[in-house]
Write a protein that holds these residues in place. Structure first.
Motif, PDB file in Angstrom:
ATOM      1  N   THR A  83       0.999  -1.339   0.059  1.00 37.50           N
ATOM      2  CA  THR A  83      -0.091   0.076  -0.182  1.00 37.50           C
ATOM      3  C   THR A  83       0.940   1.000   0.037  1.00 37.50           C
ATOM      4  O   THR A  83       0.494   2.151  -0.070  1.00 37.50           O
ATOM      5  CB  THR A  83      -1.390   0.086   0.845  1.00 37.50           C
ATOM      6  N   GLU A  84       1.711   1.000   0.440  1.00 34.92           N
ATOM      7  CA  GLU A  84       2.672   1.893   0.301  1.00 34.92           C
ATOM      8  C   GLU A  84       4.370   2.172   0.420  1.00 34.92           C
ATOM      9  O   GLU A  84       4.960   0.662   1.213  1.00 34.92           O
ATOM     10  CB  GLU A  84       3.394   2.886   1.643  1.00 34.92           C
ATOM     11  N   ASN A  85       5.162   2.521  -0.631  1.00 36.11           N
ATOM     12  CA  ASN A  85       6.866   1.490  -0.363  1.00 36.11           C
ATOM     13  C   ASN A  85       7.431   3.109  -0.963  1.00 36.11           C
ATOM     14  O   ASN A  85       7.568   3.951  -1.822  1.00 36.11           O
ATOM     15  CB  ASN A  85       6.844   1.261  -1.605  1.00 36.11           C
ATOM     16  N   ILE A  86       8.463   4.205   0.400  1.00 34.18           N
ATOM     17  CA  ILE A  86       8.743   5.353  -0.039  1.00 34.18           C
ATOM     18  C   ILE A  86      10.587   5.400   0.860  1.00 34.18           C
ATOM     19  O   ILE A  86      10.657   4.854   1.852  1.00 34.18           O
ATOM     20  CB  ILE A  86       7.634   6.793   0.923  1.00 34.18           C
ATOM     21  N   ALA A  87      10.823   6.569   0.514  1.00 30.06           N
ATOM     22  CA  ALA A  87      12.075   6.544   0.461  1.00 30.06           C
ATOM     23  C   ALA A  87      12.474   7.445   2.012  1.00 30.06           C
ATOM     24  O   ALA A  87      11.366   8.678   1.970  1.00 30.06           O
ATOM     25  CB  ALA A  87      12.495   7.317  -0.521  1.00 30.06           C
ATOM     26  N   LEU A  88      13.000   7.189   3.586  1.00 32.86           N
ATOM     27  CA  LEU A  88      12.686   7.890   4.680  1.00 32.86           C
ATOM     28  C   LEU A  88      14.600   8.831   4.163  1.00 32.86           C
ATOM     29  O   LEU A  88      14.769   9.674   5.166  1.00 32.86           O
ATOM     30  CB  LEU A  88      12.470   7.095   5.878  1.00 32.86           C
ATOM     31  N   THR A  89      15.442   8.037   4.236  1.00 30.20           N
ATOM     32  CA  THR A  89      16.982   8.422   3.174  1.00 30.20           C
ATOM     33  C   THR A  89      17.407   8.404   2.084  1.00 30.20           C
ATOM     34  O   THR A  89      16.238   7.558   1.540  1.00 30.20           O
ATOM     35  CB  THR A  89      17.586   8.198   4.791  1.00 30.20           C
ATOM     36  N   LYS A  90      18.142   7.839   1.545  1.00 31.88           N
ATOM     37  CA  LYS A  90      18.912   7.805   0.713  1.00 31.88           C
ATOM     38  C   LYS A  90      19.019   6.494   0.567  1.00 31.88           C
ATOM     39  O   LYS A  90      18.674   6.419  -0.755  1.00 31.88           O
ATOM     40  CB  LYS A  90      20.492   8.833   1.059  1.00 31.88           C
ATOM     41  N   ASP A  91      18.990   6.123   1.438  1.00 26.48           N
ATOM     42  CA  ASP A  91      19.727   4.525   1.258  1.00 26.48           C
ATOM     43  C   ASP A  91      18.433   3.811   2.055  1.00 26.48           C
ATOM     44  O   ASP A  91      18.389   2.699   2.384  1.00 26.48           O
ATOM     45  CB  ASP A  91      21.180   3.920   2.187  1.00 26.48           C
ATOM     46  N   VAL A  92      17.213   4.316   3.069  1.00 20.83           N
ATOM     47  CA  VAL A  92      16.711   3.693   4.206  1.00 20.83           C
ATOM     48  C   VAL A  92      15.180   4.067   3.935  1.00 20.83           C
ATOM     49  O   VAL A  92      14.359   4.871   3.634  1.00 20.83           O
ATOM     50  CB  VAL A  92      16.865   3.724   5.211  1.00 20.83           C
ATOM     51  N   TRP A  93      14.568   2.882   3.513  1.00 23.25           N
ATOM     52  CA  TRP A  93      12.826   2.687   2.678  1.00 23.25           C
ATOM     53  C   TRP A  93      11.731   1.911   3.833  1.00 23.25           C
ATOM     54  O   TRP A  93      12.622   1.869   4.168  1.00 23.25           O
ATOM     55  CB  TRP A  93      12.586   2.541   1.650  1.00 23.25           C
ATOM     56  N   SER A  94      10.729   2.590   3.830  1.00 17.77           N
ATOM     57  CA  SER A  94       9.742   2.704   4.306  1.00 17.77           C
ATOM     58  C   SER A  94       8.573   1.308   3.650  1.00 17.77           C
ATOM     59  O   SER A  94       7.955   1.975   2.297  1.00 17.77           O
ATOM     60  CB  SER A  94       8.753   2.914   5.348  1.00 17.77           C
ATOM     61  N   MET A  95       8.368   0.009   4.133  1.00 16.97           N
ATOM     62  CA  MET A  95       7.024  -0.590   3.087  1.00 16.97           C
ATOM     63  C   MET A  95       5.746  -0.864   3.692  1.00 16.97           C
ATOM     64  O   MET A  95       6.457  -1.843   4.795  1.00 16.97           O
ATOM     65  CB  MET A  95       7.650  -1.170   2.524  1.00 16.97           C
ATOM     66  N   VAL A  96       4.824  -0.770   3.684  1.00 16.91           N
ATOM     67  CA  VAL A  96       3.339  -1.015   4.452  1.00 16.91           C
ATOM     68  C   VAL A  96       2.668  -2.441   3.844  1.00 16.91           C
ATOM     69  O   VAL A  96       2.722  -2.164   2.367  1.00 16.91           O
ATOM     70  CB  VAL A  96       2.507   0.030   4.298  1.00 16.91           C
ATOM     71  N   TYR A 129      13.310  -1.239   5.252  1.00 16.68           N
ATOM     72  CA  TYR A 129      14.854  -1.346   5.047  1.00 16.68           C
ATOM     73  C   TYR A 129      15.838  -0.856   4.116  1.00 16.68           C
ATOM     74  O   TYR A 129      15.814   0.707   3.951  1.00 16.68           O
ATOM     75  CB  TYR A 129      14.341  -2.680   3.630  1.00 16.68           C
ATOM     76  N   LYS A 130      17.451  -1.416   4.342  1.00 13.59           N
ATOM     77  CA  LYS A 130      18.505  -0.449   3.809  1.00 13.59           C
ATOM     78  C   LYS A 130      18.539  -0.403   2.566  1.00 13.59           C
ATOM     79  O   LYS A 130      19.166  -2.179   2.529  1.00 13.59           O
ATOM     80  CB  LYS A 130      19.522  -0.784   4.963  1.00 13.59           C
ATOM     81  N   VAL A 131      18.946  -0.331   1.714  1.00 10.91           N
ATOM     82  CA  VAL A 131      19.966  -0.447   0.042  1.00 10.91           C
ATOM     83  C   VAL A 131      20.641  -1.242   0.301  1.00 10.91           C
ATOM     84  O   VAL A 131      21.810  -0.218   0.268  1.00 10.91           O
ATOM     85  CB  VAL A 131      19.174   0.753  -0.950  1.00 10.91           C
ATOM     86  N   MET A 170      14.009  -3.937  -4.207  1.00  6.22           N
ATOM     87  CA  MET A 170      12.872  -4.047  -3.202  1.00  6.22           C
ATOM     88  C   MET A 170      12.001  -1.913  -3.676  1.00  6.22           C
ATOM     89  O   MET A 170      10.975  -2.394  -3.676  1.00  6.22           O
ATOM     90  CB  MET A 170      12.536  -4.260  -1.894  1.00  6.22           C
ATOM     91  N   THR A 171      12.986  -1.143  -4.180  1.00  5.40           N
ATOM     92  CA  THR A 171      12.448   0.015  -4.327  1.00  5.40           C
ATOM     93  C   THR A 171      11.832   0.585  -6.095  1.00  5.40           C
ATOM     94  O   THR A 171      10.842   1.472  -5.459  1.00  5.40           O
ATOM     95  CB  THR A 171      14.158   0.760  -3.904  1.00  5.40           C
ATOM     96  N   LYS A 172      11.835  -0.355  -6.585  1.00  7.41           N
ATOM     97  CA  LYS A 172      11.003  -0.294  -7.919  1.00  7.41           C
ATOM     98  C   LYS A 172      10.095  -0.708  -7.629  1.00  7.41           C
ATOM     99  O   LYS A 172       8.470  -0.766  -8.452  1.00  7.41           O
ATOM    100  CB  LYS A 172      11.742  -1.209  -9.116  1.00  7.41           C
ATOM    101  N   LEU A 173       9.239  -1.578  -6.665  1.00  2.00           N
ATOM    102  CA  LEU A 173       7.706  -2.026  -6.088  1.00  2.00           C
ATOM    103  C   LEU A 173       7.404  -0.638  -6.086  1.00  2.00           C
ATOM    104  O   LEU A 173       7.415   0.009  -5.219  1.00  2.00           O
ATOM    105  CB  LEU A 173       7.791  -3.567  -5.269  1.00  2.00           C
ATOM    106  N   LYS A 174       5.615  -1.256  -6.441  1.00  2.00           N
ATOM    107  CA  LYS A 174       4.370  -0.011  -6.429  1.00  2.00           C
ATOM    108  C   LYS A 174       3.291   0.189  -5.364  1.00  2.00           C
ATOM    109  O   LYS A 174       3.453  -1.747  -5.718  1.00  2.00           O
ATOM    110  CB  LYS A 174       4.365   0.435  -8.084  1.00  2.00           C
TER     111      LYS A 174
END
Length: 245
Positions: A9-22, A64-66, A74-78
């Protein structure tokens, strides 16, 4: 442990390398803060183990961290994409051991597993101190979220750009009843020494093949013999660790 199909439902960047996914789906296998999930990614053979930041009746939040091809994919998922996931893996933190003034210490991507724990402890009326350690200002994430819960939050940065300059051990409060922690091994070892006789639960990271105890690839040696981080952990009582890992 439960396998199911979950919708992003959500996949957004929190920092340059750290992302949050719901992820939306069945969360009934989640029973304790500090557990993790394993994600099947299209085009990759092994599942990716990711710690759980938060969960409720209908959703799971991971951070998660890239660090490689898998997490970069994972960062490419929508939103709307579906993933095959194993949930409810590992043991988890035990909030009943906290005492009145627990300390939660997270380093880098060791921060997320402590968030749901902080929620539970604060709901139980505990006075919760949280120390979040990072290298520099642009790596900081979730400090505001912990503050919003009502925890007493201290941020440390190695370069001194925000908060206390140095490491998490430079910001330890007095009167610690119990320590819950997750982060890189050097941080855990330093915290183990700095907190002396104070008991605690330590969340360990280790490379995992299966994630549920079958392959034995994440075994470590403890005072109670060989243990699997994925099945017997990732949370271990301070007193059983030998640091031969």
């Amino acid at each position: 442990m439960k396998q199911g199909i979950y919708t992003i439902t959500e996949n957004i960047a929190l920092t340059k390398d750290v992302w949050s996914m719901v992820l939306s789906g069945d969360t009934s296998a989640m029973t304790a803060p500090g557990q993790f999930i394993e994600i099947t990614l299209p085009g990759f053979f092994l599942r990716r183990p990711i710690s759980v930041c938060d969960y409720d009746e209908n959703s799971i939040t991971i951070i998660y961290k890239v660090v490689g091809r898998g997490t970069d994919a994972m960062t490419k998922l929508k939103a709307g994409d579906a993933l095959d996931i194993l949930t409810g893996l590992g043991n988890g933190f035990d909030p009943s051991k906290a005492g009145d003034t627990p300390l939660l210490v997270g380093g880098g991507v060791g921060v997320p597993p402590l968030y749901h724990l902080a929620k539970k402890l604060l709901a139980a009326g505990k006075k919760v101190n949280v120390i979040l350690g990072f290298n520099k200002a642009d790596e900081i994430f979730y400090a505001e979220e912990f503050n919003a819960l009502g925890a007493n939050v201290t941020v440390t940065t190695v370069d001194g750009s925000v908060g206390v300059k140095g490491f998490v051990t430079n910001a330890l409060p007095e009167n610690i009843s119990f320590v819950y922690t997750c982060g890189p091994m050097p941080m855990l070892k330093a915290l183990y020494k700095a907190t002396g006789e104070t008991s605690g639960e330590y969340s360990l990271e280790e490379r995992m093949g299966c994630g549920f105890g079958a392959c034995m690839g994440c075994s470590i040696m403890t005072r109670e013999g060989a243990k699997r981080v994925c099945k017997d952990g990732p949370i271990f009582q301070k007193e059983v660790l030998t640091w031969q890992i």
